[in-house]
Motif scaffolding. Structure first.
Motif, PDB file in Angstrom:
ATOM      1  N   SER A   1      44.136  57.865  25.331  1.00 18.53           N
ATOM      2  CA  SER A   1      43.088  56.945  25.755  1.00 18.53           C
ATOM      3  C   SER A   1      43.175  55.587  25.076  1.00 18.53           C
ATOM      4  O   SER A   1      42.615  54.606  25.565  1.00 18.53           O
ATOM      5  CB  SER A   1      41.717  57.561  25.468  1.00 18.53           C
ATOM      6  OG  SER A   1      41.532  57.752  24.076  1.00 18.53           O
TER       7      SER A   1
ATOM      8  N   SER B   1      35.548  65.782  24.896  1.00 15.42           N
ATOM      9  CA  SER B   1      35.477  64.367  25.245  1.00 15.42           C
ATOM     10  C   SER B   1      34.313  64.074  26.177  1.00 15.42           C
ATOM     11  O   SER B   1      33.903  64.911  26.990  1.00 15.42           O
ATOM     12  CB  SER B   1      36.787  63.952  25.923  1.00 15.42           C
ATOM     13  OG  SER B   1      36.703  62.640  26.425  1.00 15.42           O
TER      14      SER B   1
ATOM     15  N   THR C   1      40.495  64.509  24.201  1.00 15.54           N
ATOM     16  CA  THR C   1      41.444  63.400  24.181  1.00 15.54           C
ATOM     17  C   THR C   1      42.280  63.483  22.911  1.00 15.54           C
ATOM     18  O   THR C   1      41.794  63.922  21.860  1.00 15.54           O
ATOM     19  CB  THR C   1      40.741  62.029  24.241  1.00 15.54           C
ATOM     20  OG1 THR C   1      39.849  61.905  23.128  1.00 15.54           O
ATOM     21  CG2 THR C   1      39.954  61.862  25.535  1.00 15.54           C
TER      22      THR C   1
ATOM     23  N   ARG D   1      41.905  70.698  29.373  1.00 13.54           N
ATOM     24  CA  ARG D   1      42.653  69.499  29.741  1.00 13.54           C
ATOM     25  C   ARG D   1      42.598  68.495  28.594  1.00 13.54           C
ATOM     26  O   ARG D   1      41.536  68.260  28.024  1.00 13.54           O
ATOM     27  CB  ARG D   1      42.072  68.877  31.008  1.00 13.54           C
ATOM     28  CG  ARG D   1      42.190  69.766  32.229  1.00 13.54           C
ATOM     29  CD  ARG D   1      41.675  69.086  33.493  1.00 13.54           C
ATOM     30  NE  ARG D   1      40.268  68.722  33.410  1.00 13.54           N
ATOM     31  CZ  ARG D   1      39.255  69.573  33.586  1.00 13.54           C
ATOM     32  NH1 ARG D   1      39.495  70.853  33.840  1.00 13.54           N
ATOM     33  NH2 ARG D   1      38.000  69.162  33.502  1.00 13.54           N
ATOM     34  N   VAL D   2      43.748  67.904  28.280  1.00 15.99           N
ATOM     35  CA  VAL D   2      43.848  66.934  27.191  1.00 15.99           C
ATOM     36  C   VAL D   2      44.353  65.617  27.757  1.00 15.99           C
ATOM     37  O   VAL D   2      45.486  65.530  28.249  1.00 15.99           O
ATOM     38  CB  VAL D   2      44.794  67.418  26.074  1.00 15.99           C
ATOM     39  CG1 VAL D   2      44.868  66.373  24.959  1.00 15.99           C
ATOM     40  CG2 VAL D   2      44.333  68.757  25.523  1.00 15.99           C
ATOM     41  N   PHE D   3      43.518  64.587  27.693  1.00 15.65           N
ATOM     42  CA  PHE D   3      43.922  63.246  28.113  1.00 15.65           C
ATOM     43  C   PHE D   3      44.679  62.593  26.969  1.00 15.65           C
ATOM     44  O   PHE D   3      44.157  62.412  25.880  1.00 15.65           O
ATOM     45  CB  PHE D   3      42.680  62.436  28.487  1.00 15.65           C
ATOM     46  CG  PHE D   3      42.946  60.985  28.790  1.00 15.65           C
ATOM     47  CD1 PHE D   3      44.158  60.563  29.314  1.00 15.65           C
ATOM     48  CD2 PHE D   3      41.967  60.025  28.561  1.00 15.65           C
ATOM     49  CE1 PHE D   3      44.397  59.223  29.590  1.00 15.65           C
ATOM     50  CE2 PHE D   3      42.178  58.687  28.849  1.00 15.65           C
ATOM     51  CZ  PHE D   3      43.411  58.280  29.352  1.00 15.65           C
TER      52      PHE D   3
ATOM     53  N   ASP E   1      46.502  71.728  29.363  1.00 12.04           N
ATOM     54  CA  ASP E   1      47.102  70.883  30.381  1.00 12.04           C
ATOM     55  C   ASP E   1      47.036  69.442  29.896  1.00 12.04           C
ATOM     56  O   ASP E   1      45.951  68.894  29.695  1.00 12.04           O
ATOM     57  CB  ASP E   1      46.372  71.041  31.719  1.00 12.04           C
ATOM     58  CG  ASP E   1      46.599  72.404  32.335  1.00 12.04           C
ATOM     59  OD1 ASP E   1      47.746  72.879  32.314  1.00 12.04           O
ATOM     60  OD2 ASP E   1      45.625  73.012  32.835  1.00 12.04           O
ATOM     61  N   TRP E   2      48.195  68.843  29.696  1.00 10.30           N
ATOM     62  CA  TRP E   2      48.297  67.499  29.129  1.00 10.30           C
ATOM     63  C   TRP E   2      48.323  66.463  30.245  1.00 10.30           C
ATOM     64  O   TRP E   2      49.231  66.458  31.084  1.00 10.30           O
ATOM     65  CB  TRP E   2      49.544  67.387  28.268  1.00 10.30           C
ATOM     66  CG  TRP E   2      49.419  68.140  26.975  1.00 10.30           C
ATOM     67  CD1 TRP E   2      49.630  69.476  26.774  1.00 10.30           C
ATOM     68  CD2 TRP E   2      49.029  67.602  25.707  1.00 10.30           C
ATOM     69  NE1 TRP E   2      49.409  69.802  25.456  1.00 10.30           N
ATOM     70  CE2 TRP E   2      49.039  68.673  24.783  1.00 10.30           C
ATOM     71  CE3 TRP E   2      48.702  66.328  25.261  1.00 10.30           C
ATOM     72  CZ2 TRP E   2      48.719  68.505  23.440  1.00 10.30           C
ATOM     73  CZ3 TRP E   2      48.380  66.151  23.927  1.00 10.30           C
ATOM     74  CH2 TRP E   2      48.390  67.227  23.028  1.00 10.30           C
ATOM     75  N   LEU E   3      47.324  65.573  30.251  1.00  8.63           N
ATOM     76  CA  LEU E   3      47.208  64.522  31.257  1.00  8.63           C
ATOM     77  C   LEU E   3      47.815  63.241  30.698  1.00  8.63           C
ATOM     78  O   LEU E   3      47.238  62.597  29.818  1.00  8.63           O
ATOM     79  CB  LEU E   3      45.739  64.308  31.639  1.00  8.63           C
ATOM     80  CG  LEU E   3      45.092  65.320  32.604  1.00  8.63           C
ATOM     81  CD1 LEU E   3      45.129  66.743  32.056  1.00  8.63           C
ATOM     82  CD2 LEU E   3      43.658  64.929  32.898  1.00  8.63           C
TER      83      LEU E   3
ATOM     84  N   TRP F   1      36.527  63.707  33.333  1.00  4.35           N
ATOM     85  CA  TRP F   1      37.599  64.477  33.959  1.00  4.35           C
ATOM     86  C   TRP F   1      38.543  65.164  32.974  1.00  4.35           C
ATOM     87  O   TRP F   1      39.579  65.699  33.381  1.00  4.35           O
ATOM     88  CB  TRP F   1      38.403  63.606  34.930  1.00  4.35           C
ATOM     89  CG  TRP F   1      38.759  62.236  34.442  1.00  4.35           C
ATOM     90  CD1 TRP F   1      38.052  61.091  34.643  1.00  4.35           C
ATOM     91  CD2 TRP F   1      39.912  61.863  33.686  1.00  4.35           C
ATOM     92  NE1 TRP F   1      38.686  60.015  34.060  1.00  4.35           N
ATOM     93  CE2 TRP F   1      39.840  60.460  33.470  1.00  4.35           C
ATOM     94  CE3 TRP F   1      41.018  62.552  33.181  1.00  4.35           C
ATOM     95  CZ2 TRP F   1      40.806  59.755  32.766  1.00  4.35           C
ATOM     96  CZ3 TRP F   1      41.983  61.854  32.474  1.00  4.35           C
ATOM     97  CH2 TRP F   1      41.865  60.472  32.281  1.00  4.35           C
ATOM     98  N   THR F   2      38.200  65.148  31.690  1.00  2.15           N
ATOM     99  CA  THR F   2      39.038  65.840  30.716  1.00  2.15           C
ATOM    100  C   THR F   2      38.179  66.667  29.772  1.00  2.15           C
ATOM    101  O   THR F   2      36.954  66.519  29.728  1.00  2.15           O
ATOM    102  CB  THR F   2      39.895  64.835  29.929  1.00  2.15           C
ATOM    103  OG1 THR F   2      40.869  65.556  29.167  1.00  2.15           O
ATOM    104  CG2 THR F   2      39.047  63.991  28.970  1.00  2.15           C
ATOM    105  N   THR F   3      38.829  67.556  29.027  1.00  2.00           N
ATOM    106  CA  THR F   3      38.131  68.366  28.028  1.00  2.00           C
ATOM    107  C   THR F   3      38.190  67.690  26.665  1.00  2.00           C
ATOM    108  O   THR F   3      37.178  67.538  25.981  1.00  2.00           O
ATOM    109  CB  THR F   3      38.763  69.767  27.932  1.00  2.00           C
ATOM    110  OG1 THR F   3      38.970  70.308  29.236  1.00  2.00           O
ATOM    111  CG2 THR F   3      37.837  70.706  27.132  1.00  2.00           C
TER     112      THR F   3
END
Length: 273
Positions: A81, A5, A13, A76-78, A110-112, A9-11
């Motif tokens: 969005s 992405s 989405t 990290r997964v947002f 890590d799920w955001l 702040w994320t890897t």
């Protein structure tokens, strides 16, 4: 959905669906609504249908999880969005249930989960007092009013990371009453054709609060408006904000993301108890 992405702040989405309803001032110029309309999806509002996706879409996080496991580097997964996972609609329940299973089945991600509806998280999430270690739970806090409304709900939930998104920041926010139960603050100004300027002092005050209380701080962007000192642009749009700073509309790219000469990309420490 986007692997790698562009959000700082994320890897990645991942969107289990598209569509939402505006609930607070931060929603006024929603980028997700604008993007959906641009691609022909009428998915915003109470009466609108949501846009759903097939198995191929839902299989992608399993690939990301495998890559993270092989590399030894967590991703990290947002999520999401283009929606709010905790929108209170019964037609979303089946897709939420699928999402919970997906999160549990991808332990190297890590799920955001970021919401503007933290008051109903406990009703819609299945984990009670035993949340998965790979869930980072956040809420949007654009003003003090919404900090006071939303943070008591967020900080009552035993997620391994609790964070706030103070973006777009529309007023000063004092996080001190909840700081010992927060792990991360993401903040930034608004971008887009109707962007509202933020006061630099609002960001500095948040940074100082985070530094004093050992909360990780991430300054995402100035947005379309930047402090005007040292900038000379003919015919530039200028606005004086509440702390007396002259802000100049220069566009997101030129405004950049340095706060007082530094880039702030801190990440939280995951709680173990």
């Amino acid at each position: 959905m986007a692997k790698n992405s562009r959000i700082e702040w994320t890897t990645h989405t991942f969107n289990p669906w598209w569509g939402c309803v505006k609930v607070s001032p931060a929603c006024k110029h929603c980028y997700a609504e604008s993007w959906a309309k641009r691609v022909g999806s009428n998915v915003w509002g109470i009466q609108a249908e949501r846009r759903f996706f097939g198995d191929k879409h839902w299989a992608e996080p399993f690939k990301w999880d495998a890559l993270a496991a092989a590399s030894g580097i967590r991703a990290r997964v947002f999520c999401a969005s283009m929606a709010d996972v905790f929108e209170d609609r019964r037609d979303l329940d089946i897709h939420r249930a699928r999402l919970w299973k997906l999160i549990e089945a991808t332990p190297h991600l890590d799920w955001l989960l970021l919401t503007k509806r933290p008051e109903i998280i406990s009703q819609l999430a299945p984990w009670g007092n035993q949340w998965p270690a790979n869930v980072w739970l956040g809420t949007t806090v654009e003003t003090q009013e919404y900090a006071q409304e939303r943070l008591p709900h967020l900080t009552a939930i035993p997620a391994s990371v609790r964070f706030i998104s103070a973006e777009p920041l529309l007023g000063p926010v004092d996080i001190s009453p909840w700081a010992d139960r927060l792990d991360w603050v993401i903040t930034g100004g608004e971008s887009g054709p109707r962007a509202r300027p933020s006061s630099p002092s609002w960001f500095r005050d948040l940074l100082n609060s985070c530094m004093a209380r050992d909360v990780a701080f991430h300054f995402k962007q100035w947005g379309d408006w930047a402090p005007g000192q040292g900038i000379s642009l003919a015919k530039a749009r200028i606005e004086t904000v509440s702390d007396g700073t002259t802000m100049i509309r220069v566009g997101k790219k030129h405004a950049g993301r340095e706060l007082d000469g530094e880039t702030w990309d801190e990440l939280p420490v995951v709680r173990t108890a």
